[in-house]
Design a protein around this motif. Structure first.
Motif, short mmCIF file in Angstrom:
data_model
loop_
_atom_site.label_atom_id
_atom_site.label_comp_id
_atom_site.label_asym_id
_atom_site.label_seq_id
_atom_site.Cartn_x
_atom_site.Cartn_y
_atom_site.Cartn_z
N LEU A 1 -77.55 52.95 10.26
CA LEU A 1 -76.67 52.87 11.13
C LEU A 1 -75.21 52.61 10.38
CD1 LEU A 1 -75.52 53.11 14.31
CD2 LEU A 1 -75.40 50.49 14.14
N ASP A 2 -74.33 53.76 10.50
CA ASP A 2 -72.88 53.37 9.85
C ASP A 2 -71.93 53.03 11.00
OD1 ASP A 2 -70.22 54.07 8.85
OD2 ASP A 2 -70.48 56.14 9.20
N GLY A 3 -71.42 51.52 10.80
CA GLY A 3 -70.71 51.22 11.80
C GLY A 3 -69.46 51.11 11.49
N GLY B 1 -70.71 48.03 14.78
CA GLY B 1 -71.83 47.50 13.93
C GLY B 1 -71.96 45.98 14.44
N ASN C 1 -75.39 44.48 15.35
CA ASN C 1 -76.13 43.09 14.69
C ASN C 1 -76.57 42.19 15.60
OD1 ASN C 1 -77.00 42.45 11.95
ND2 ASN C 1 -75.24 40.87 12.17
N ILE D 1 -77.98 48.16 9.30
CA ILE D 1 -76.39 48.52 9.61
C ILE D 1 -75.75 48.28 8.29
CG2 ILE D 1 -74.49 47.77 11.06
CD1 ILE D 1 -76.62 46.15 12.64
N MET E 1 -70.13 47.30 7.98
CA MET E 1 -69.84 46.31 8.98
C MET E 1 -68.62 45.61 8.73
SD MET E 1 -73.75 44.47 9.52
CE MET E 1 -72.89 43.52 11.02
N SER F 1 -73.74 57.67 13.02
CA SER F 1 -72.66 57.10 12.56
C SER F 1 -71.69 56.98 13.73
CB SER F 1 -71.74 58.09 11.50
OG SER F 1 -72.08 58.04 10.27
#
Length: 551
Positions: free
Chosen positions: A215-217, A223, A227, A241, A244, A280
């Motif tokens: 996952l691109d926060g 993000g 979490n 993640i 962040m 993303s």
């Protein structure tokens, strides 16, 4: 200056004045959005307007979000949320624009004008929920908005840093007396996690699906909230993640959904793993796109069109399985949706497709016309809306003794899908869980998802013009009405190319015309786009350098 609201003017002048050189700002689909240094007076005034809107709605809670979504960090924005968690009523957008741009001296008069126009009882209680994203300028704007609410005796509730969809959710919860959910972060997490767990079964036999997701926060709020969420999933989905917001990462800079969509390449900060599924988010987590790199390191984007078709296909299968074929499922797109996706939805999924003007508010309103309305923009902003009729029918089917176990189970899955969906607005976290649910059910990896249909090559260009208003369109912006002869010229150009499609539309903010083109090959698509751009230049009083056509 209005007499009844002199304190409003005095407080604005002293605490949140409008600078004499402040730009004139329109309230658009994204609310107000510009450099943060120009927004403090706007946030204060939208606090005022939110209170007035609350009183018009008999004290219902209104939302006010401080965010610039996918824009870079120096920008910020302010937008309002109506009582059902939906976007601000379009009929009030001109009032917002007027209030934001009037001089401090005339501010009280404009407030008084709105009160009189809508016969607002200023003795009514008023409630405003306020949230903000992670930008360093957001706390100052949040304070200004809160002061605006207090200036005319409204009650502000500050939620601090939240995603935009979370604030939409909180507003809907409060105004449905918690029927939709509990208006708190924990209430939001609880609803999503419980629904996801109900839907998450064992992997199908011979499944290619793997529960590991990158996952691109976007170095934003999404993000951080994910979490928290991942710790509640009991290992059902393994989310790694990245981006962040630590280690010097800047919000939306070389990362996030908009960067991945526009640049067609992976974000900075996410490890390169071939064939790994990556999602993303954007800065305020209301958009999501997926991507992967294949064995040859070629980039593949799975955008809003792909998400919409994936979800619509799954829902159609559940509808048929539990015999609720009287429910009308529809999918809403804009003209920017790839033609291959529209053909796949219509011909393969047999789902009706509606096309509307660009802008989330138009998609949302059109989706309301279906019993189950799926809408997504190609940029990854979208959701699913279920009518009261659909919810009642699905709930009844889940306990109908006249159906077999498989049919009742399908209805129960649809109930969980409803709870997993944030119906108020596009929600990247909710949409991520929906996508992961369907991928696991289908047993698909990213390659199988991508193979559902093949996108047509597409190209977008911009043409500078002296006045964008010389271009007017109809048919959801797919047909050009003025200037005379331009649509006929576009039709002639399109006819030369296999599966050719092209349209033009004026920008809403600057004197440019946007050109979109599709065809079966990249070369033909580039040529068609350039030829249409030349036609626009010739017929719409173009300025600057004329476009050139590839040879």
């Amino acid at each position: 200056m209005g007499g009844r609201f002199r304190p409003v003017y005095a407080f604005a002048r002293e605490m949140h004045p409008r600078a004499s050189n402040a730009p004139t700002l329109p309230y658009g689909t994204a609310g107000f959005r510009t450099k943060a240094l120009h927004l403090e007076h706007v946030a204060y005034r939208m606090g005022l307007l939110a209170v007035l809107r609350s009183r018009v709605k008999n004290g219902a809670t209104i939302g006010l979000m401080i965010t610039a979504s996918h824009n870079l960090e120096p920008d910020n924005g302010v937008k309002l949320i109506d009582p059902h968690g939906e976007m601000f009523d379009m009929s009030w957008e001109p009032l917002a624009t007027k209030l934001a741009n009037v001089s401090d001296t005339d501010l009280s008069s404009v407030v008084e004008e709105i009160v009189d126009m809508h016969n607002i009882d200023m003795r009514l209680k008023a409630s405003v929920f306020i949230g903000m994203d992670t930008r360093y300028t957001s706390p100052v704007l949040c304070t200004a908005a809160t002061n605006g609410v207090l200036a005319i005796q409204g009650t502000p509730t500050e939620y601090g840093i939240v995603t935009t969809p979370m604030l939409h959710f909180f507003v809907r919860c409060r105004n449905t007396s918690n029927e939709y959910g509990i208006p708190s972060e924990e209430g939001y997490y609880l609803k999503l996690v419980n629904a996801f767990k109900k839907l998450r079964g064992p992997n199908p036999t011979n499944s290619s699906y793997k529960p590991l997701l990158y996952l691109d926060g976007a170095n934003g709020v999404g993000g951080k909230k994910m979490n928290v969420l991942k710790k509640k999933l009991d290992g059902l989905l393994d989310v790694s993640i990245f981006n962040m917001g630590g280690n010097g990462g800047k919000l939306n800079l070389n990362c996030g959904a908009d960067f991945v969509k526009v640049q067609q390449k992976p974000p900075v900060g996410v490890p390169v793993e071939l064939n790994q599924r990556v999602a993303s988010l954007d800065g305020d987590a209301d958009r999501i796109v997926y991507y992967y790199l294949d064995n040859s390191e070629t980039f593949h984007l799975l955008d809003g069109d792909r998400i919409a078709t994936l979800l619509a296909g799954y829902l159609m299968s559940l509808i048929k399985k539990c015999q609720l074929t009287d429910l009308k499922l529809g999918l809403v797109q804009t003209a920017y949706a790839n033609g291959a996706s529209t053909e796949y939805i219509s011909d393969k999924l047999c789902v009706p497709v509606a096309c509307v003007k660009t802008g989330v508010k138009y998609l949302h309103h059109e989706a309301l016309k279906f019993d189950i309305g799926v809408y997504f923009e190609a940029n990854g902003h979208g959701t699913i809306i279920y009518s009261d009729k659909a919810k009642a029918s699905i709930k009844a089917a889940s306990t109908d003794d006249g159906l077999n176990n498989d049919q009742r189970d399908a209805a129960s899955k649809m109930l969980a899908m409803i709870d997993l969906t944030n119906e108020t607005v596009g929600d990247a976290l909710s949409d991520m869980f929906l996508v992961e649910t369907v991928l696991q059910h289908n047993g698909w990896d990213v390659h199988q998802w991508m193979q559902a249909y093949e996108d047509l090559p597409c190209r977008q260009l911009k043409v500078s013009v002296e006045d964008r208003n010389v271009i007017t369109t109809k048919d959801a912006e797919r047909k050009c009405v003025k200037p005379d002869g331009l649509q006929e010229k576009i039709d002639s150009l399109v006819s030369k190319y296999p599966k050719g499609r092209a349209f033009v539309r004026p920008s809403g903010t600057e004197d440019i015309v946007r050109v979109y083109a599709e065809s079966t090959t990249k070369e033909d698509t580039d040529r068609l786009a350039a030829e249409v751009a030349c036609a626009v230049y010739e017929l719409a009083n173009g300025v600057g350098d004329a476009p050139t056509v590839p040879q």
